[in-house]
Design a protein around this motif. Structure first.
Motif, PDB file in Angstrom:
ATOM      1  N   MET A 144       0.846  -1.186   0.000  1.00 10.06           N
ATOM      2  CA  MET A 144       0.000   0.000   0.000  1.00 10.06           C
ATOM      3  C   MET A 144       0.890   1.248   0.000  1.00 10.06           C
ATOM      4  N   LEU A 145       0.537   2.211  -0.816  1.00 11.77           N
ATOM      5  CA  LEU A 145       1.258   3.476  -0.917  1.00 11.77           C
ATOM      6  C   LEU A 145       0.932   4.347   0.287  1.00 11.77           C
ATOM      7  N   ALA A 146       1.940   4.752   1.022  1.00 13.58           N
ATOM      8  CA  ALA A 146       1.740   5.632   2.179  1.00 13.58           C
ATOM      9  C   ALA A 146       1.745   7.076   1.709  1.00 13.58           C
ATOM     10  N   LYS A 147       0.757   7.832   2.146  1.00  8.23           N
ATOM     11  CA  LYS A 147       0.741   9.267   1.874  1.00  8.23           C
ATOM     12  C   LYS A 147       1.330   9.969   3.081  1.00  8.23           C
ATOM     13  N   ILE A 148       2.284  10.855   2.838  1.00  8.05           N
ATOM     14  CA  ILE A 148       2.939  11.594   3.908  1.00  8.05           C
ATOM     15  C   ILE A 148       2.802  13.085   3.629  1.00  8.05           C
ATOM     16  N   GLY A 149       2.151  13.781   4.556  1.00  6.43           N
ATOM     17  CA  GLY A 149       1.990  15.218   4.428  1.00  6.43           C
ATOM     18  C   GLY A 149       3.250  15.941   4.845  1.00  6.43           C
ATOM     19  N   VAL A 150       3.617  16.968   4.105  1.00 12.05           N
ATOM     20  CA  VAL A 150       4.778  17.804   4.417  1.00 12.05           C
ATOM     21  C   VAL A 150       4.281  19.249   4.384  1.00 12.05           C
ATOM     22  N   VAL A 151       4.259  19.880   5.552  1.00  9.78           N
ATOM     23  CA  VAL A 151       3.714  21.229   5.682  1.00  9.78           C
ATOM     24  C   VAL A 151       4.820  22.198   6.089  1.00  9.78           C
ATOM     25  N   THR A 152       5.108  23.159   5.227  1.00  5.24           N
ATOM     26  CA  THR A 152       6.052  24.220   5.567  1.00  5.24           C
ATOM     27  C   THR A 152       5.242  25.407   6.081  1.00  5.24           C
ATOM     28  N   VAL A 153       5.606  25.875   7.267  1.00  2.25           N
ATOM     29  CA  VAL A 153       4.947  27.024   7.880  1.00  2.25           C
ATOM     30  C   VAL A 153       5.925  28.192   7.850  1.00  2.25           C
ATOM     31  N   SER A 154       5.615  29.189   7.023  1.00  4.17           N
ATOM     32  CA  SER A 154       6.513  30.337   6.880  1.00  4.17           C
ATOM     33  C   SER A 154       5.779  31.486   6.209  1.00  4.17           C
ATOM     34  N   ASP A 155       5.738  32.636   6.876  1.00  3.13           N
ATOM     35  CA  ASP A 155       5.146  33.832   6.267  1.00  3.13           C
ATOM     36  C   ASP A 155       5.873  34.190   4.975  1.00  3.13           C
ATOM     37  N   ARG A 156       7.203  34.237   5.052  1.00  2.00           N
ATOM     38  CA  ARG A 156       7.986  34.689   3.896  1.00  2.00           C
ATOM     39  C   ARG A 156       7.933  33.708   2.732  1.00  2.00           C
ATOM     40  N   ALA A 157       8.062  32.409   3.009  1.00  2.29           N
ATOM     41  CA  ALA A 157       8.027  31.421   1.918  1.00  2.29           C
ATOM     42  C   ALA A 157       6.636  31.363   1.292  1.00  2.29           C
ATOM     43  N   SER A 158       5.594  31.461   2.122  1.00  2.00           N
ATOM     44  CA  SER A 158       4.230  31.393   1.570  1.00  2.00           C
ATOM     45  C   SER A 158       3.905  32.635   0.737  1.00  2.00           C
ATOM     46  N   ALA A 159       4.596  33.743   0.997  1.00  2.00           N
ATOM     47  CA  ALA A 159       4.391  34.975   0.226  1.00  2.00           C
ATOM     48  C   ALA A 159       5.306  35.037  -1.000  1.00  2.00           C
ATOM     49  N   GLY A 160       6.178  34.031  -1.159  1.00  2.00           N
ATOM     50  CA  GLY A 160       7.078  34.010  -2.305  1.00  2.00           C
ATOM     51  C   GLY A 160       8.322  34.856  -2.141  1.00  2.00           C
ATOM     52  N   VAL A 161       8.564  35.359  -0.929  1.00  2.00           N
ATOM     53  CA  VAL A 161       9.728  36.213  -0.662  1.00  2.00           C
ATOM     54  C   VAL A 161      10.979  35.375  -0.408  1.00  2.00           C
ATOM     55  N   TYR A 162      10.761  34.158   0.058  1.00  2.00           N
ATOM     56  CA  TYR A 162      11.845  33.294   0.513  1.00  2.00           C
ATOM     57  C   TYR A 162      11.603  31.896  -0.034  1.00  2.00           C
ATOM     58  N   GLU A 163      12.636  31.236  -0.502  1.00  2.00           N
ATOM     59  CA  GLU A 163      12.502  29.875  -1.027  1.00  2.00           C
ATOM     60  C   GLU A 163      12.264  28.887   0.117  1.00  2.00           C
ATOM     61  N   ASP A 164      11.290  28.019  -0.055  1.00  2.00           N
ATOM     62  CA  ASP A 164      11.031  26.968   0.939  1.00  2.00           C
ATOM     63  C   ASP A 164      12.153  25.945   0.880  1.00  2.00           C
ATOM     64  N   LYS A 165      12.919  25.863   1.945  1.00  2.00           N
ATOM     65  CA  LYS A 165      13.983  24.868   2.017  1.00  2.00           C
ATOM     66  C   LYS A 165      13.629  23.752   2.991  1.00  2.00           C
ATOM     67  N   GLY A 166      12.666  24.017   3.888  1.00  2.00           N
ATOM     68  CA  GLY A 166      12.275  23.030   4.892  1.00  2.00           C
ATOM     69  C   GLY A 166      11.530  21.840   4.323  1.00  2.00           C
ATOM     70  N   GLY A 167      10.499  22.107   3.520  1.00  2.00           N
ATOM     71  CA  GLY A 167       9.724  21.022   2.919  1.00  2.00           C
ATOM     72  C   GLY A 167      10.593  20.092   2.084  1.00  2.00           C
ATOM     73  N   PRO A 168      11.404  20.645   1.166  1.00  2.00           N
ATOM     74  CA  PRO A 168      12.298  19.787   0.391  1.00  2.00           C
ATOM     75  C   PRO A 168      13.292  19.003   1.268  1.00  2.00           C
ATOM     76  N   ALA A 169      13.739  19.593   2.378  1.00  2.00           N
ATOM     77  CA  ALA A 169      14.661  18.876   3.271  1.00  2.00           C
ATOM     78  C   ALA A 169      13.972  17.655   3.885  1.00  2.00           C
ATOM     79  N   ILE A 170      12.706  17.807   4.263  1.00  2.00           N
ATOM     80  CA  ILE A 170      11.949  16.670   4.811  1.00  2.00           C
ATOM     81  C   ILE A 170      11.821  15.573   3.755  1.00  2.00           C
ATOM     82  N   ILE A 171      11.452  15.963   2.541  1.00  2.00           N
ATOM     83  CA  ILE A 171      11.274  14.994   1.458  1.00  2.00           C
ATOM     84  C   ILE A 171      12.591  14.277   1.151  1.00  2.00           C
ATOM     85  N   ASP A 172      13.699  15.001   1.197  1.00  2.00           N
ATOM     86  CA  ASP A 172      15.016  14.381   0.964  1.00  2.00           C
ATOM     87  C   ASP A 172      15.313  13.315   2.012  1.00  2.00           C
TER      88      ASP A 172
END
Length: 175
Positions: A1-29
């Protein structure tokens, strides 16, 4: 069975496009490195806002049926850091040992780790774990707590997660 894993980055700046999300990709890595069972990420990028975080967690747990949700960011002492509050408000049970272990490991690196407020909890059949925001800290904390994650997910009826024992030795009691 395929496991679904949620990855949620919480960041004012990243969500506004001011800052690159590095946390979510780090979790996925890290997940890609340690998991050998099939899994699929479901990603979200939200502002430091209790209602937005709660909505993302509820959607990933209840609608998308993620067995595990890993958050990054919003766990410090700043006024806008509200991830633990949002997590606690949507969980049925809290698991403070996750935060205790993450702080213990992080304190070996930096004295300011005592300011972190990471926690974990269960919503239905979903384990939610708050991780720090920095990629190096994410890796350190994930490797510290992940040995307990697959068994916890088993106990709450989530998808079976198998790890590469050379990278992360998951604990399951002998059957």
């Amino acid at each position: 069975m395929l496991a679904k894993i949620g990855v949620v980055t919480v960041s004012d700046r990243a969500s506004a496009g001011v800052y690159e999300d590095k946390g979510g990709p780090a979790i996925i890595d890290v997940l890609g490195e340690i998991l050998v069972s099939p899994w699929q990420p479901a990603t979200r990028l939200v502002a430091d806002d209790v209602a937005e975080i709660e909505a993302a967690l509820i959607q990933l747990a209840d609608i998308e049926a993620c067995s595990l949700i890993l958050t990054t960011g919003g766990t410090g002492p700043a006024l806008r850091d509200v991830t633990p509050e949002a997590t606690q408000s949507v969980c049925d049970k809290m698991l403070p040992g996750f935060g205790e272990l993450m702080r213990q490991q992080s304190l070996k690196q930096v004295p300011t780790a005592i300011l972190s407020r990471q926690t974990a909890g269960i919503r239905g059949r979903t384990l939610i774990v708050n991780l720090p925001g920095r990629p190096g800290s994410i890796r350190l904390c994930m490797l510290a707590v992940f040995p307990a994650v697959p068994y916890c997910v088993d106990l709450i009826g989530g998808a079976r997660l198998e790890t590469d024992p050379a990278k992360c030795q998951a604990f399951r009691p002998p059957s």
